[in-house]
Design an enzyme around this catalytic site. Structure first.
Site, PDB file in Angstrom:
ATOM      1  N   SER A 168     -66.040   3.058 -22.040  1.00 25.14           N
ATOM      2  CA  SER A 168     -65.239   2.337 -21.054  1.00 25.14           C
ATOM      3  C   SER A 168     -64.299   1.398 -21.794  1.00 25.14           C
ATOM      4  O   SER A 168     -63.546   1.842 -22.650  1.00 25.14           O
ATOM      5  CB  SER A 168     -66.147   1.598 -20.062  1.00 25.14           C
ATOM      6  OG  SER A 168     -65.383   1.021 -19.019  1.00 25.14           O
ATOM      7  N   THR A 169     -64.352   0.095 -21.527  1.00 26.78           N
ATOM      8  CA  THR A 169     -63.416  -0.859 -22.134  1.00 26.78           C
ATOM      9  C   THR A 169     -63.440  -0.757 -23.665  1.00 26.78           C
ATOM     10  O   THR A 169     -64.489  -0.886 -24.275  1.00 26.78           O
ATOM     11  CB  THR A 169     -63.782  -2.298 -21.723  1.00 26.78           C
ATOM     12  OG1 THR A 169     -64.007  -2.338 -20.325  1.00 26.78           O
ATOM     13  CG2 THR A 169     -62.678  -3.269 -22.099  1.00 26.78           C
ATOM     14  N   HIS A 194     -63.883   5.874 -18.775  1.00 28.31           N
ATOM     15  CA  HIS A 194     -63.435   5.284 -17.513  1.00 28.31           C
ATOM     16  C   HIS A 194     -61.924   5.076 -17.572  1.00 28.31           C
ATOM     17  O   HIS A 194     -61.434   4.306 -18.394  1.00 28.31           O
ATOM     18  CB  HIS A 194     -64.112   3.929 -17.270  1.00 28.31           C
ATOM     19  CG  HIS A 194     -65.592   4.034 -17.088  1.00 28.31           C
ATOM     20  ND1 HIS A 194     -66.437   2.958 -17.265  1.00 28.31           N
ATOM     21  CD2 HIS A 194     -66.386   5.071 -16.730  1.00 28.31           C
ATOM     22  CE1 HIS A 194     -67.683   3.341 -17.026  1.00 28.31           C
ATOM     23  NE2 HIS A 194     -67.670   4.626 -16.709  1.00 28.31           N
ATOM     24  N   MET A 287     -67.950  -1.926 -20.603  1.00 31.75           N
ATOM     25  CA  MET A 287     -68.553  -2.935 -19.735  1.00 31.75           C
ATOM     26  C   MET A 287     -69.505  -2.245 -18.762  1.00 31.75           C
ATOM     27  O   MET A 287     -69.240  -1.150 -18.291  1.00 31.75           O
ATOM     28  CB  MET A 287     -67.417  -3.625 -18.986  1.00 31.75           C
ATOM     29  CG  MET A 287     -67.820  -4.575 -17.892  1.00 31.75           C
ATOM     30  SD  MET A 287     -66.338  -5.333 -17.154  1.00 31.75           S
ATOM     31  CE  MET A 287     -65.444  -3.907 -16.548  1.00 31.75           C
ATOM     32  N   ASP A 290     -73.141   1.999 -17.069  1.00 31.90           N
ATOM     33  CA  ASP A 290     -72.959   3.436 -16.880  1.00 31.90           C
ATOM     34  C   ASP A 290     -73.321   4.174 -18.166  1.00 31.90           C
ATOM     35  O   ASP A 290     -72.849   3.822 -19.241  1.00 31.90           O
ATOM     36  CB  ASP A 290     -71.497   3.718 -16.492  1.00 31.90           C
ATOM     37  CG  ASP A 290     -71.272   5.161 -16.060  1.00 31.90           C
ATOM     38  OD1 ASP A 290     -72.248   5.827 -15.665  1.00 31.90           O
ATOM     39  OD2 ASP A 290     -70.113   5.606 -16.107  1.00 31.90           O
TER      40      ASP A 290
END
Length: 351
Positions: A168-169, A194, A287, A290
């Protein structure tokens, strides 16, 4: 302690919109709004913001030039506000390469629900950015092992193993770095990062140009091939299913899982179910949580699990959650991760 936020955008409408969203959150403090890079430079000096939201397309000095100067003079957490054009997507990935923490598309506010969802997302990204590790604070990638010295993988490994990656991030740069360390001949690789619709195809094209592998946005129902990397499209879950002796992709638009679509858990769960002990999975910077459930399932099915170490993560949330579950076999900083994964895959031919 409130998070000080500076909004930089040449559109008065977007400035006012973001300003209202930020002012509505008690954890955030709007310290200023700038219409161009010159105003922004003065406000950075005056207010020393914790986070800047930055428009890519601005007059006089564009967002990328301002970002580059900012990261050299006073490294600050930046969330890019990106247009959905192909040029906007390209510029966004360049911004992430320069050190921006995250990005979000410009708001399309056709309904109150759209407004509320966008507000939740931008506030979440600002708060996450405030706690993110900037490029200057992270473990910097070191010179990697030359491709000629990488271990050769057995044909059996290339044709039976499946690699799954979730992020993600901070993940766009981490995935690029990881794939650049892999040789051209690898088992199929499936990735959920993401990312909103409109950006994943450009991301895949970027990876395809900058790595030895064949990288593409996944289509529904295609057979997974060695030497190929398949990226989950924005707003669609990517699953892997077994059809006869082949692995195939399945794209769905089901409910969000672990707060996301595409979801890393959806990908990891499907890979665990169809590849079992022939799975090698890595969870990278991001973050939230998940991917932790999916990693647990891969571990349970006998697959090999890796997590990116804290020092090289932009945000350590996703790896931390999986590590806390006790389902990660190897915690490895990004510069060493590819070699660890390749050495494991190379060892399988001796089994």
């Amino acid at each position: 302690m409130t998070i000080k936020v500076l909004v930089v955008d040449d559109s008065a409408l977007i400035r006012n919109l973001l300003g209202k969203m930020i002012e509505a959150d008690p954890e955030l403090s709007l310290v200023g709004m700038a219409a161009d890079a010159y105003m922004a430079k003065d406000m950075v000096k005056q207010h020393r913001p914790d986070v800047i939201t930055l428009d890519i397309e601005m007059p006089k000095v564009d967002g990328l030039t301002f970002l580059d100067r900012l990261m050299k003079a006073r490294p600050t957490a930046v969330v890019m506000i990106s247009s959905l054009t192909e040029e906007g997507a390209d510029a966004t990935f360049n911004a992430l390469g320069l050190g921006a923490v995250d990005f979000i598309p410009k708001p399309k506010l056709d309904s109150p629900q759209d407004f509320n969802e966008y507000q939740d997302l931008i506030l979440e990204k600002i708060k996450s950015a405030a706690n993110a590790k900037l490029k200057t604070q992270r473990t910097q990638p070191v010179a990697a092992t030359p491709p000629s010295l990488k271990p050769n993988l057995a044909n059996r490994v290339i044709n039976t193993q499946l690699l799954a990656i979730g992020a993600s991030t901070g993940g766009t740069e981490a995935i690029l770095y990881l794939l650049q360390q892999f040789p051209a001949v690898m088992p199929p690789i499936v990735i959920t990062q993401h990312m909103p619709p409109g950006f994943t195809r450009t991301f895949a094209e970027r990876l395809n140009k900058l790595t030895r592998l064949n990288v593409k946005q996944a289509d529904d129902g295609e057979r997974l091939l060695p030497c190929y990397v398949y990226i989950a499209p924005g707003d669609q879950h990517l699953e892997v299913i077994k059809v006869g002796g082949s692995f195939k992709t399945r794209l769905t638009q089901g409910d969000k899982v672990s707060g996301h679509r595409p979801s890393v858990d959806v990908l990891f769960n499907s890979v665990a179910a169809c590849a079992g002990a022939n799975t090698t999975a890595a969870i990278l910077t991001g973050m939230g949580k998940d991917g932790a459930d999916g990693m647990a399932l891969i571990d349970q099915q006998g697959g090999k699990t890796f997590a990116q170490g804290e020092q090289s993560c932009v945000v350590f949330g996703m790896p931390r959650e999986a590590i806390k579950r006790g389902v990660i076999h190897h915690v490895v900083e990004l510069p060493q991760l590819a070699d660890k994964m390749l050495n494991y895959l190379a060892s399988l031919k001796r089994d």
